[in-house]
Design an enzyme around this catalytic site. Structure first.
Site, short mmCIF file in Angstrom:
data_model
loop_
_atom_site.label_atom_id
_atom_site.label_comp_id
_atom_site.label_asym_id
_atom_site.label_seq_id
_atom_site.Cartn_x
_atom_site.Cartn_y
_atom_site.Cartn_z
N ASP A 113 26.91 -31.99 9.50
CA ASP A 113 28.37 -32.08 9.57
C ASP A 113 28.85 -33.53 9.50
O ASP A 113 28.15 -34.44 9.92
CB ASP A 113 28.82 -31.43 10.89
CG ASP A 113 30.30 -31.11 10.89
OD1 ASP A 113 30.95 -31.22 9.83
OD2 ASP A 113 30.82 -30.75 11.96
N ASN A 151 33.15 -21.46 4.44
CA ASN A 151 33.48 -22.63 3.62
C ASN A 151 34.26 -22.29 2.34
O ASN A 151 34.80 -23.17 1.68
CB ASN A 151 32.22 -23.42 3.25
CG ASN A 151 31.65 -24.24 4.38
OD1 ASN A 151 30.45 -24.46 4.48
ND2 ASN A 151 32.50 -24.69 5.30
C1 FPP Z 1 29.95 -30.67 6.46
O1 FPP Z 1 30.76 -31.79 6.28
C2 FPP Z 1 29.17 -30.42 5.30
C3 FPP Z 1 29.28 -29.33 4.49
C4 FPP Z 1 30.24 -28.23 4.68
C5 FPP Z 1 28.45 -29.19 3.33
C6 FPP Z 1 27.07 -29.70 3.51
C7 FPP Z 1 26.52 -29.84 2.17
C8 FPP Z 1 25.73 -30.83 1.74
C9 FPP Z 1 25.21 -31.91 2.62
C10 FPP Z 1 25.33 -30.82 0.35
C11 FPP Z 1 24.48 -29.64 0.06
C12 FPP Z 1 23.60 -29.89 -1.03
C13 FPP Z 1 22.27 -29.92 -0.93
C14 FPP Z 1 21.49 -30.16 -2.17
C15 FPP Z 1 21.55 -29.71 0.34
P1 FPP Z 1 32.32 -31.59 6.34
O2 FPP Z 1 32.83 -31.54 4.95
O3 FPP Z 1 32.62 -30.39 7.18
O4 FPP Z 1 32.75 -32.90 7.04
P2 FPP Z 1 34.02 -33.11 7.94
O5 FPP Z 1 33.86 -32.19 9.13
O6 FPP Z 1 33.92 -34.55 8.30
O7 FPP Z 1 35.20 -32.80 7.09
#
Ligand code: FPP
Length: 220
Positions: free
Chosen positions: A6, A54
């Site tokens: 996250d 998501n």
């Molecule tokens: C959370 O950060 C992250 C996600 C919802 C997506 C996680 C995905 C990846 C790290 C990429 C996946 C790809 C591979 C190849 C593993 P957020 O967007 O919720 O962050 P925030 O809470 O700060 O907005």
């Protein structure tokens, strides 16, 4: 081990970058973490890459996440094969856009002989959804009664052991519908570090913290 990656969006915002840049950096970090885990002899790492919730995000961000996933994995597949990484997926994979679902199956097929480490990406994954899917699958197969052990057989990946440790980055203290059945006795570790900033040192710190805990599984 299981990880809720996250804080990609906040990492980018803090730097005045588009959120998707945070995801790109986050995906690269995911790859590193699999390497660190393999070096330590960890056999299974499940990474929460995309939840059933998501889909509520802007269409452009969702599309970017899937194209990132496919592009990156395509690029890294050979290296993963060489490193003994078995790539697997958990979630409602067959409800992803056809090309993504096919690609996931292709990665699983190509790496299925590997067993140094199982890198499991949770994609279109929801813990409640997994439990409901398991119940429906059991019913469709004529099952009228299950117990805890036999229930496991209907989960998406019955052979994957429950995680000993769940790590969540970015300071949020919740599970967000991740592996609900499997984490009944998992140790939880939360860090304020945003996912793209997660370092090997942080990773080792989480494991050291875990090693200090006494797990009693309800006993004394
Ligand atoms: C959370 O950060 C992250 C996600 C919802 C997506 C996680 C995905 C990846 C790290 C990429 C996946 C790809 C591979 C190849 C593993 P957020 O967007 O919720 O962050 P925030 O809470 O700060 O907005």
């Amino acid at each position: 081990m299981a990880i809720i990656m996250d804080g990609n969006g906040r990492w980018a915002q803090k730097r005045g970058l588009p959120r998707v840049e945070g995801h790109r950096r986050g995906a690269l970090k995911a790859e590193r973490v699999v390497e660190w885990a393999a070096e330590l002899g960890i056999k299974y790492v499940t990474l929460y890459a995309f939840s059933t919730e998501n889909w509520k995000r802007p269409k452009e961000e969702v599309e970017y996440l899937f194209s990132l996933l496919v592009t990156l994995l395509r690029k890294k597949l050979k290296k993963m094969l060489e490193q003994g990484v078995r790539l697997r997926f958990t979630g409602a994979i067959d409800e992803l856009p056809g090309s993504v679902a096919n690609f996931c199956h292709e990665c699983e097929e190509k790496t299925k002989q590997n067993d140094r480490i199982h890198a499991i990406l949770a994609l279109n994954y929801g813990g409640r959804r997994e439990i409901v899917d398991a119940i429906n699958k059991a019913i469709q197969n004529g099952v009228t009664r299950v117990d805890e052990d036999r229930f496991r057989d209907w989960l998406y990946l019955p052979d994957v052991p429950d995680p000993d440790l769940v790590i969540r980055t970015s300071g949020e203290m919740r599970i967000s519908n991740f592996l609900l059945w499997q984490i009944a006795y998992s140790e939880l570790y939360f860090t304020k570090v945003l996912w793209p900033d997660f370092t090997k040192q942080e990773f080792l710190k989480a494991i050291e913290d875990y090693e200090k805990r006494q797990r009693r599984f309800g006993g004394l």
